[in-house]
Structures are given as C-alpha cells and as structure tokens.
Motif scaffolding. Structure first.
Motif, PDB file in Angstrom:
ATOM      1  N   ALA A  88       0.876 -13.448  -0.567  1.00 59.63           N
ATOM      2  CA  ALA A  88      -0.460 -12.840  -0.512  1.00 59.63           C
ATOM      3  C   ALA A  88      -0.356 -11.329  -0.705  1.00 59.63           C
ATOM      4  CB  ALA A  88      -1.131 -13.159   0.823  1.00 59.63           C
ATOM      5  N   GLY A  89       0.656 -10.716  -0.113  1.00 66.89           N
ATOM      6  CA  GLY A  89       0.875  -9.286  -0.310  1.00 66.89           C
ATOM      7  C   GLY A  89       1.193  -8.952  -1.758  1.00 66.89           C
ATOM      8  N   TRP A  90       2.053  -9.747  -2.373  1.00 69.57           N
ATOM      9  CA  TRP A  90       2.380  -9.513  -3.786  1.00 69.57           C
ATOM     10  C   TRP A  90       1.163  -9.758  -4.682  1.00 69.57           C
ATOM     11  CZ3 TRP A  90       6.237  -6.684  -5.199  1.00 69.57           C
ATOM     12  CH2 TRP A  90       7.363  -6.596  -4.384  1.00 69.57           C
ATOM     13  N   GLY A 112       0.819  -2.791   1.687  1.00 71.09           N
ATOM     14  CA  GLY A 112       1.609  -1.682   2.173  1.00 71.09           C
ATOM     15  C   GLY A 112       1.648  -1.548   3.678  1.00 71.09           C
ATOM     16  N   PHE A 113       0.676  -2.174   4.359  1.00 72.45           N
ATOM     17  CA  PHE A 113       0.618  -2.012   5.810  1.00 72.45           C
ATOM     18  C   PHE A 113       0.434  -3.337   6.561  1.00 72.45           C
ATOM     19  CE2 PHE A 113      -0.905   1.985   3.954  1.00 72.45           C
ATOM     20  CZ  PHE A 113       0.061   2.835   4.448  1.00 72.45           C
ATOM     21  N   LEU A 150       8.415  -6.254   0.327  1.00 71.17           N
ATOM     22  CA  LEU A 150       7.006  -6.010   0.042  1.00 71.17           C
ATOM     23  C   LEU A 150       6.634  -4.558   0.314  1.00 71.17           C
ATOM     24  CD1 LEU A 150       4.236  -7.045  -0.811  1.00 71.17           C
ATOM     25  CD2 LEU A 150       3.880  -7.789   1.547  1.00 71.17           C
ATOM     26  N   LEU A 151       7.137  -4.005   1.396  1.00 71.25           N
ATOM     27  CA  LEU A 151       6.859  -2.612   1.726  1.00 71.25           C
ATOM     28  C   LEU A 151       7.333  -1.684   0.602  1.00 71.25           C
ATOM     29  CD1 LEU A 151       5.785  -0.815   4.054  1.00 71.25           C
ATOM     30  CD2 LEU A 151       8.157  -0.588   4.783  1.00 71.25           C
ATOM     31  N   ILE A 152       8.521  -1.917   0.085  1.00 72.28           N
ATOM     32  CA  ILE A 152       9.043  -1.095  -1.002  1.00 72.28           C
ATOM     33  C   ILE A 152       8.252  -1.336  -2.285  1.00 72.28           C
ATOM     34  CG2 ILE A 152      11.068  -0.647  -2.466  1.00 72.28           C
ATOM     35  CD1 ILE A 152      11.164   0.495   0.432  1.00 72.28           C
TER      36      ILE A 152
END
Length: 106
Positions: free
Chosen positions: A16-18, A36-37, A89-91
């Motif tokens: 979902a983040g991607w 990002g968060f 994901l953060l990177i």
C-alpha cells in the motif's frame, strides 16, 4: 503468534505504501504522509513490539554465526523482515520526495 498472518499483513501494508508512491505525481502530499510516515511508522511499531514481546533465546549480531542463529527463530525472522519492509519503504519515499524537490521527472 501467527507468523504467516503477520507476514501477509506487513507485506500488504508495504505494498500500500509503494502504491502511494506510484500515485505520488497525483497526490504528492498524501503520498509523503502515507509512504513516508504512516506505513513505515506502523511497521516500525510492530517491529518494536515483536522485538521486545518475543525476544530470541539465542543469537545476536556479533558474528555471522550469531546472526544465523538469531534468524533461525521465527519471531526474530519476522521482526527482521518487518524492519526490512519499513526501512525500504522509508528510503523509497525519501528518494521520491527528494526527486520532486529537485524537479526530476517522475
């Protein structure tokens, strides 16, 4: 603890983040917030809970043999996988955000 369920849920959250990053040209603010968060934060919280609630009985980070022993335990392995998903994901979100700031085409 159901490792398969946690593995699947963590993977779906990361995806979902991607997906939010893929939509970042259309929703840049929401993409930053989600990828990002929010998602890395939730995954990281899950990592910390598993790490402290289910400590591995043996292994460590002092040598390759210690790491191999550590990840032979399912709880440590799932915690490591969640850590990997969150950090990756953060990177990815950071790269996407910096690219927008630098004016790079999507």
């Amino acid at each position: 603890m159901n490792h398969e369920l946690i593995f699947s849920l963590a993977g779906l959250m990361a995806m979902a983040g991607w997906a939010a990053l893929l939509l970042s040209p259309l929703i840049p603010v929401w993409s930053d917030r989600i990828a990002g968060f929010a998602v890395p934060g939730i995954l990281s919280a899950g990592y910390v809970v598993i790490l402290f609630a289910f400590p591995a009985p043996s292994g460590g980070f002092g040598s390759f043999a210690d790491v191999r022993e550590l990840f032979s335990h399912a709880d440590a392995l799932i915690a490591g996988w969640i850590h990997f998903l969150a950090f990756d994901l953060l990177i990815g979100a950071w790269i996407c955000r910096r690219g927008r700031q630098e004016g790079l085409p999507f």
